[in-house]
Design a protein around this motif. Sequence first.
Motif, short mmCIF file in Angstrom:
data_model
loop_
_atom_site.label_atom_id
_atom_site.label_comp_id
_atom_site.label_asym_id
_atom_site.label_seq_id
_atom_site.Cartn_x
_atom_site.Cartn_y
_atom_site.Cartn_z
N UNK A 1 7.51 39.20 34.38
CA UNK A 1 6.24 39.78 33.92
C UNK A 1 6.50 40.99 33.04
N UNK A 2 7.45 41.83 33.45
CA UNK A 2 7.80 43.00 32.65
C UNK A 2 8.34 42.57 31.29
N UNK A 3 9.20 41.55 31.29
CA UNK A 3 9.80 41.08 30.04
C UNK A 3 8.74 40.51 29.10
N UNK A 4 7.80 39.77 29.66
CA UNK A 4 6.73 39.18 28.84
C UNK A 4 5.96 40.26 28.08
N UNK A 5 5.81 41.42 28.69
CA UNK A 5 5.02 42.50 28.08
C UNK A 5 5.87 43.47 27.25
N UNK A 6 7.17 43.55 27.54
CA UNK A 6 7.97 44.63 26.95
C UNK A 6 9.19 44.18 26.16
N UNK A 7 9.42 42.89 26.04
CA UNK A 7 10.63 42.42 25.35
C UNK A 7 10.66 42.91 23.91
N UNK A 8 11.82 43.35 23.48
CA UNK A 8 11.98 43.77 22.09
C UNK A 8 11.78 42.58 21.14
N UNK A 9 11.22 42.86 19.99
CA UNK A 9 10.99 41.82 19.00
C UNK A 9 12.27 41.67 18.17
N UNK A 10 13.24 40.96 18.73
CA UNK A 10 14.50 40.74 18.04
C UNK A 10 14.39 39.46 17.21
N UNK A 11 14.92 39.46 16.00
CA UNK A 11 14.70 38.31 15.10
C UNK A 11 15.18 36.99 15.65
N UNK A 12 16.27 36.98 16.42
CA UNK A 12 16.79 35.72 16.95
C UNK A 12 16.00 35.21 18.15
N UNK A 13 14.98 35.97 18.58
CA UNK A 13 14.12 35.50 19.66
C UNK A 13 12.86 34.79 19.16
N UNK A 14 12.68 34.73 17.87
CA UNK A 14 11.45 34.16 17.31
C UNK A 14 11.48 32.64 17.36
N UNK A 15 10.31 31.99 17.38
CA UNK A 15 10.22 30.55 17.67
C UNK A 15 11.00 29.64 16.73
N UNK A 16 11.04 29.94 15.44
CA UNK A 16 11.64 29.00 14.49
C UNK A 16 13.17 29.06 14.45
N UNK B 1 22.98 27.60 25.39
CA UNK B 1 22.27 26.62 26.22
C UNK B 1 20.98 27.21 26.79
N UNK B 2 21.02 28.48 27.13
CA UNK B 2 19.86 29.13 27.74
C UNK B 2 18.83 29.54 26.71
N UNK B 3 19.26 30.31 25.71
CA UNK B 3 18.30 30.92 24.79
C UNK B 3 17.86 29.98 23.67
N UNK B 4 18.66 28.97 23.37
CA UNK B 4 18.26 28.01 22.34
C UNK B 4 17.57 26.79 22.94
#
Length: 289
Positions: A10-25, A124-127
């Motif tokens: 829940x904390x991560x959902x609200x506070x995760x940094x907007x890092x470019x490699x975390x974006x959907x595409x 495997x996890x993040x992709x």
Amino acid sequence: MTVDADALVSWFDENARDLPWRRPAVTAWQILMSEIMLQQTPVARVAPIWLDWVARWPVPSAMAASSQAEVLRAWGKLGYPRRALRLHECSKVLATQHGDVAPADVDTLLGLPGIGAYTARAVATFAYGQSVPVVDTNVRRVVARAVHGLAEPGNPSTTRDLADVRALLPPNRGATFSAALMELGAVICTAKKPTCAECPLPHCAWVEAGKPAHAGPPKKVQKFAGTDRQVRGKLMSVLRDTSGPVEKARLDLVWTTDAGQRERALDSLLADGLVEQTAEGLFALAGEG
């Protein structure tokens, strides 16, 4: 003691940094590139170079078609440039043997050039959203404190560390939990100044034990100034900033303090395959000699 997965996610959902490699595409290949770049290198230094690489080499075959020298030059001053050569080698295997994509299977990823236990599980996890344990320095620190009540983790042990994190993975949202655990160690449960008042975990064994000091030997601080690594970097800078081979005299100018150290650094670059010497005795980046 365990980690409250719901509170952490829940904390991560609200506070995760907007890092470019975390974006959907972002693709698995692009995440693999980010993970290699982020090893021993801060996010702020990696992000702009990673964005350039994604634009230049969006798929492995694009990088595979480039020379080693081009990849090393684009690596710039990220440090530990052997990582760039490993990525280049990996891109060739992905392009020719894996349909130009980074695979999802951990064992298959481990078979790629330069891909170790952490990077394989991170991809495997993040992709691909797989629920497999991912362990880096930040994760080890959070587990040491929250679960084991220790100020600092002990010596790394792949078997023990993976088992520790595997036991914490929730039945659902395991990939998000892994990202959140890593994020907690990066921004709150830091090595030097943990901000425990901002921690989302309702229970932490270390805090509840009164935050006992680290009982083991002090960590060795890695210096940079005056080391062979610094000299290697200066030599590489000359070659990156030059379009072709250069004379030895050009390299001699970058480090006059200790000629023996300069020669040792140059020899190590040659041994690592980062630099080549031509038949005429000139020096160039790998693939450009």
